[in-house]
Design an enzyme around this catalytic site. Structure first.
Site, short mmCIF file in Angstrom:
data_model
loop_
_atom_site.label_atom_id
_atom_site.label_comp_id
_atom_site.label_asym_id
_atom_site.label_seq_id
_atom_site.Cartn_x
_atom_site.Cartn_y
_atom_site.Cartn_z
N SER A 97 0.84 -1.18 0.00
CA SER A 97 0.00 0.00 0.00
C SER A 97 0.89 1.24 0.00
CB SER A 97 -0.91 0.00 1.23
OG SER A 97 -1.69 1.17 1.27
N GLY A 98 0.61 2.16 -0.93
CA GLY A 98 1.42 3.37 -1.05
C GLY A 98 2.54 3.25 -2.05
N THR A 136 -2.26 2.33 -7.91
CA THR A 136 -3.41 3.01 -8.52
C THR A 136 -2.94 3.96 -9.62
OG1 THR A 136 -4.67 2.86 -6.47
CG2 THR A 136 -5.38 4.50 -8.08
N ASN A 161 -0.70 5.95 2.79
CA ASN A 161 -1.06 6.39 1.44
C ASN A 161 -2.22 7.36 1.53
OD1 ASN A 161 -1.55 6.69 -1.25
ND2 ASN A 161 -1.93 4.53 -1.69
N SER A 217 -5.33 5.63 -0.77
CA SER A 217 -5.24 4.18 -0.73
C SER A 217 -6.54 3.54 -1.21
CB SER A 217 -4.93 3.72 0.70
OG SER A 217 -4.90 2.32 0.78
N SER A 218 -6.42 2.57 -2.11
CA SER A 218 -7.60 1.83 -2.58
C SER A 218 -8.06 0.90 -1.45
CB SER A 218 -7.26 1.01 -3.82
OG SER A 218 -6.88 1.84 -4.87
N GLY A 235 -2.71 -3.27 -1.61
CA GLY A 235 -1.36 -3.78 -1.41
C GLY A 235 -1.23 -4.48 -0.07
N GLU A 237 -0.45 -5.16 3.64
CA GLU A 237 -0.53 -4.25 4.77
C GLU A 237 -0.06 -4.92 6.04
OE1 GLU A 237 -4.42 -2.58 5.14
OE2 GLU A 237 -4.09 -1.14 3.52
#
Length: 1109
Positions: A110-111, A115, A160, A163-164, A390, A392
């Site tokens: 994540s980050g 995306t 992020n 973040s999605s 992502g 985590e």
């Protein structure tokens, strides 16, 4: 690099090593040093063969411009510096040219920039595929779906800012030319618990903050919201504002994107009403109350919030209030109603908020799919883009059920990467009989089995615990895990039977730890059972179904009493497991392309490269193993048949046809070209090339050979063309000669025929003249007799007339003498009375006589009954002046009435329109006098009779008031394009003249003004209401030969429908809105090259100049 220099390889001017396969020496330190060196020089992309490593720069770089897109377009993968555009181009060309379905797998923490990477891939494909109005609309809809889903599905986390919080897989569908037809989006497990609670330092979903920041006061009032974030319990205040993020601007972007994707205004309004209801649900609070039977129940403290929610959703307030206070349990034929205490009431409130938002998100995805799906049923090529959460790992055991599910998905993605890259690479070499060194790698299938095994997996244990009767808690679930998974090498717990963790103080008693491929993650077991159950009380579902709000009613179909299902719904874990299995099956049917995203630091800051963090990601992504596989093998492989087909023109023995086996042909080809034996190997079914430069050499030779072949083909074609032309000229000469001979004989025949006709005509003329002389003599004799008889009859008549006149004179004389005698007698008798009243009597008699004479003369001198005849007899006497004028007025009114009585209803309507046009344009528009004598026809195109416009006729249900071909002015260059202008009772439509397809449809309520010049031209602008759906592309600038008629009918129709007068602005300079820009249209006098036709020319970005003769 110099301006004229052309880069032909990623090895040119290379910073570090562009492809890790070429790295020497290969170890973890050199790998990281190479990434850091390239990162410091703004080179954020690096290759491992065909895999792209992307490092998030946390800032904007000038490497995504349209110039860069053209630079990488149709170029070899290894020809330029590593870039995400190179992989996108390779995937797109493989799909277009080789008819292979593609998927682009974007993985990382994540980050790490997944995306943004997916957006870049989609934007590149949109830029390089075909052009056209329909294609551009599809591309725009596909791209604009991203802002909508990001607003509703993304949130700020500690790692992020965007973040999605859901998984998204988009299949983009193409036709055989490579033009996009549409797409299908799949979403996976929205993190709906974020709606009611966010970790410290994080935000709720973006859409809540965007509405409160960007909506107008009027819109907020409709949604019953206030702009203050602190008014809402579901919004965390510690990070409500994010640096560099403009929520107000993003809200406008989202609304515009929803309009482009195809959301109707009422649908957009319904979506925001549901979002507002979710936000306000968090403000409902409960208080405890005791019942007479000793049971505790809950009551709502302040019912104002509940009232506003019910007004927004159309739910009966009493129904929703009861659903928050009672729970009905059904078992077979029995119903049991129990009260809810305060804790249960809060649970029900949060469950409703989470379900409402997650179902709204799923509805949004479905609605977007309806808009972007391919409209044709032809065979499609598919390119999938996977953008999913992502890996985590939170500190202090903050990892819960959501992180467990997210990490399980990443384990599956790592597994498919292992299977399709490392494992497939090795197996293919073994299968083809190519000798190489075996590489050991970690296969994470054992971790996936720990989680998803149907009997002993963690998800199976969790479902079993949720479904069993009796008391079920998170602790009992942990106990079950400790019994079943205690001996698993990747599972750790202090309460398990394995004694090695009994004294591990870093592992709390209420947690368990899994050794993922990305590292060890400790999960807090609290909340696992409730989040997996994901229960929503049936009373709340039924209350939602009873809403008058169409969208909310559709989101809760299980609330319909007629469709009650006592079967327990599937758990969240089992649903996600099935979705992931479907995704994996889908990915395995496509050719994979990998983008491995790496996060350089945890501070989300530019220019910082944390080597320890990057090293950790390199290890769990298995990048070193991937490099070793590539170095041990060959960079390129291809089956013998396509290889021979592609390069056979390089060898005389294989060109144009090779009669033997394909492998033998490839061997002859490579021996003929003199390629060193160490650069290639022959497999059982494929040729393997070790170095990409060998492949580039083959491509260069092929390109040169194709140019030579093109030259040869051109030479042969020109010879054929010359021979064909000669034979055609010879044939034409023969035809011309035969035609000339025929023409010559025809001329000779015509000359002889003409001579014969001349002789005949002279003879017939002589005979005719002779007959004429005889007839004239006979006629003169007859006329002489007639004249003599006439004179005799006249003499007789005059004699008789004279006699009659003499007799009449005698009778008249007698009458006069008698009258005078009678008068004398009367005067003698009445002389004494006559003198007293003589003056008045004479005056009245004279006046009466004059009036009688006046009216008798007027009767004979009356003008015609035409209302436009201005003639009137002269006034004979001064005292009749007022009477004369009044008679003139009365007569004019009478003949106007007589004239109007002759009109039909259609004629009356036409004259009313002419009168309206006179009031609007007389003495204002120079074009008006020429239109007075032209009847208003309206239907200049026979829409109903012409089969060409059948499609247009079927699309328009209303009566067509006017149908005319107009010229639509292009905002870019001032050129005109023909369009069909249709005016109906409720809409203005513009359609394509050739196909009849409707291009634009504007409700009359959205038309605010019509602008035109005062000169003798047909240009006019139709201004649309700002913010309306029709105004997304701006106002219309049109030109018509029937401007006065079109403007008048549009004015009258708008007044009839909206009860408001349409503003007609007549000015030689006015503004027109084109998308986001306002352009000035200026009319000038000038000589024209095209005669008397006005021309329009774009002077600059803000001025259109119309030259009027």
């Amino acid at each position: 690099m110099a301006k004229m220099e052309v880069k032909t390889s990623l090895l040119d001017d290379m910073i570090g090593v562009g492809d890790m396969v070429l790295l020497e020496p290969l170890n973890e330190d050199s790998f990281i040093d190479n990434l850091k060196k390239r990162f410091d020089h703004n080179e954020v992309y690096t290759y491992i063969g065909s895999v792209v490593i992307s490092i998030n720069p946390y800032r904007s770089l000038p490497i995504y411009t349209p110039e860069k897109v053209e630079e990488y377009r149709n170029r070899n993968f290894y020809e330029l510096s590593p870039h995400i555009f190179a992989l996108s181009d390779e995937a797109y060309r493989s799909l277009r040219d080789q008819d292979k379905d593609q998927c682009i797998l974007i993985t990382g923490e994540s980050g790490a920039g997944k995306t943004e990477a997916s957006k870049l891939v989609m934007s590149y494909v949109a830029a390089v595929c075909g052009k056209g109005a329909e294609v551009n609309q599809v591309k725009e809809q596909l791209l604009q779906s991203n802002p909508v889903l990001e607003a509703f599905g993304n949130a700020k986390t500690v790692r992020n800012d965007n973040s999605s919080r859901f998984g998204k897989y988009m299949d983009i569908e193409f036709d055989f030319k490579g033009d996009p037809l549409g797409g299908v989006i799949s979403n996976y497990l929205l993190e709906k618990s974020r709606v009611v609670k966010q970790p410290r330092g994080e935000r709720n979903f973006h859409i809540f903050y965007q509405i409160l920041s960007g909506a107008s006061e009027e819109f907020l009032c409709k949604l019953k919201l206030e702009r203050d974030f602190s008014r809402y319990n579901y919004l965390g205040l510690d990070s409500a504002r994010v640096n560099g993020v403009d929520d107000a601007s993003n809200f406008r972007t989202v609304r515009n994107a929803m309009q482009i994707v195809g959301f109707m205004d009422h649908e957009t309004q319904s979506v925001f009403e549901v979002v507002a209801a979710v936000l306000k649900l968090g403000n409902i609070e409960f208080k405890p109350e005791s019942r007479a039977n000793g049971l505790d129940e809950s009551k709502i403290k302040d019912k104002n919030e509940l009232k506003e929610i019910c007004e927004l959703t159309g739910i009966d307030q009493s129904v929703l209030e009861r659903a928050f206070s009672f729970r009905t349990v059904e078992a077979k034929q029995e119903k049991v109603s129990t009260t809810l205490n305060v804790a249960q009431a809060y649970y029900a409130r949060d469950a409703l908020a989470k379900n409402l938002y997650s179902r709204l998100f799923s509805w949004l995805v479905t609605r977007i799919n309806e808009s972007i799906k391919a409209q044709t049923k032809v065979r499609k090529k598919v390119m999938g883009v996977l953008d999913i959460y992502g890996f985590e790992i939170f500190e202090n055991a903050d990892n819960s059920f959501e992180q467990f599910i997210i990490n399980y998905c990443n384990e599956k993605l790592q597994q498919i990467f292992i299977e399709l890259t490392l494992k497939e690479e090795q197996e293919e070499y073994i299968r083809e009989g190519i000798e190489w060194t075996h590489i050991e790698y970690f296969n994470n299938a054992i971790i996936c089995d720990l989680i998803e095994n149907n009997q002993t997996g963690i998800l199976a244990m969790l479902d079993e615990e949720c479904l069993r009767p009796g008391t079920v808690t998170d602790d009992t679930f942990l106990e079950k895990l400790n019994q079943v998974c205690a001996t698993h090498q990747h599972f750790e717990s202090r309460m398990s039977k394995c004694s090695r963790f009994l004294n591990d103080t870093s592992l709390p008693h209420s947690c368990f730890r899994i050794q993922h491929y990305a590292g060890k993650v400790m999960y807090q077991v609290e909340g696992f059972v409730d989040k997996n159950n994901d229960l929503l009380y049936r009373d709340l579902s039924q209350a939602m179904w009873k809403a008058n709000h169409s969208l909310i009613k559709a989101l809760f179909p299980e609330g319909n009493p007629a469709k009650i299902n006592l079967k327990r719904p599937p758990t969240a874990g089992s649903q996600f497991k099935a979705s992931v299995a479907t995704l994996m099956k889908n990915l395995q049917t496509k050719n994979p392309n990998y983008i491995r995203c790496i996060k350089p630091n945890d501070k989300k800051a530019a220019h910082i490269f944390n080597e320890a963090l990057v090293c950790h990601q390199i290890r769990y992504l298995g990048l070193l193993e991937n490099v070793r596989v590539r170095r041990a093998g060959y960079a390129f492989r291809q089956p013998y048949e396509p290889c021979l087909e592609r390069y056979k023109m390089l060898c005389k023995q294989t060109w144009p046809h090779w009669r033997g086996p394909a492998r033998a042909g490839v061997e002859v080809l490579f021996n003929e070209l003199g390629i060193p034996e160490e650069e290639f190997s022959f497999g059982r079914s494929k040729i393997f090339i070790r170095n990409p430069r060998t492949l580039f050499k083959l491509e260069d030779l092929r390109k040169q050979r194709l140019e030579d072949l093109a030259t040869l083909i051109g030479k042969i074609y020109r010879g054929w063309k010359c021979r064909t032309r000669f034979l055609l000229m010879k044939k034409c000469q023969i035809v011309i000669a035969s035609w000339y001979r025929r023409y010559s004989q025809q001329k000779k025949y015509q000359k002889i025929k003409s001579s014969a006709i001349t002789v005949q005509s002279y003879i017939r003329g002589w005979k005719a003249r002779k007959l004429l002389r005889e007839l004239k003599h006979l006629k003169r004799c007859n006329e002489a007799a007639t004249v003599i008889a006439a004179y005799w009859h006249g003499t007789q008549a005059r004699r008789e007339l004279k006699r009659l006149k003499e007799e009449a004179r005698r009778k008249h004389a007698v009458a006069v003498i008698w009258a005078f005698w009678l008068g004398l007698k009367v005067r003698r008798e009445y002389r004494k009375f006559f003198r007293a009243n003589a003056g008045r009597k004479i005056y009245e008699f004279t006046l009466q006589r004059l009036m009688q004479k006046y009216f008798l003369e007027m009767k004979n001198k009356m003008p015609s009954l035409s209302p436009i005849d201005k003639n009137w007899p002269a006034r004979p006497y001064l005292f009749l002046d007022s009477t004369h004028k009044e008679l003139k007025r009365i007569f004019h009114l009478w003949r106007c009435k007589k004239y109007r009585d002759q009109f039909t209803d259609q004629q009356k309507l036409i004259y009313e329109e002419k009168l309206e046009a006179s009031e609007l344009f007389k003495d204002k528009k120079a074009l008006y006098p020429a239109s007075v004598g032209q009847p208003f026809q309206g239907a200049y195109l026979e829409i109903s009779e012409n089969p060409k416009y059948k499609k247009l006729k079927d699309a328009v249900d209303e009566k067509i008031i006017i149908a005319e071909v107009v010229n639509k002015i292009n905002r870019a260059n001032g050129k005109a394009a023909s369009r069909i202008f249709l005016l109906t009772k409720n809409n203005v439509l513009l359609a394509d003249q050739k196909s009849g397809t409707i291009k634009s449809e504007v409700p009359l309520g959205d038309v605010t003004k019509v602008s035109m010049s005062s000169q003798n031209d047909g240009f006019f602008a139709v201004h649309l209401k700002e913010g309306s759906e029709a105004a997304s592309k701006g106002d219309f600038l049109l030109s018509s030969d029937h401007l006065i008629e079109m403007a008048t009918k549009l004015y009258r129709t708008t007044l009839s429908q909206t009860k408001q007068k349409l503003n007609i602005e007549i000015s030689d300079e006015f503004l027109v809105q084109f998308k986001q820009d306002k352009v000035c249209v200026k009319f000038i006098q000038g000589s024209q090259k095209n005669g008397n036709i006005p021309t329009c020319k774009r002077k600059n970005n803000r001025l259109l100049e119309v030259a009027v003769p």
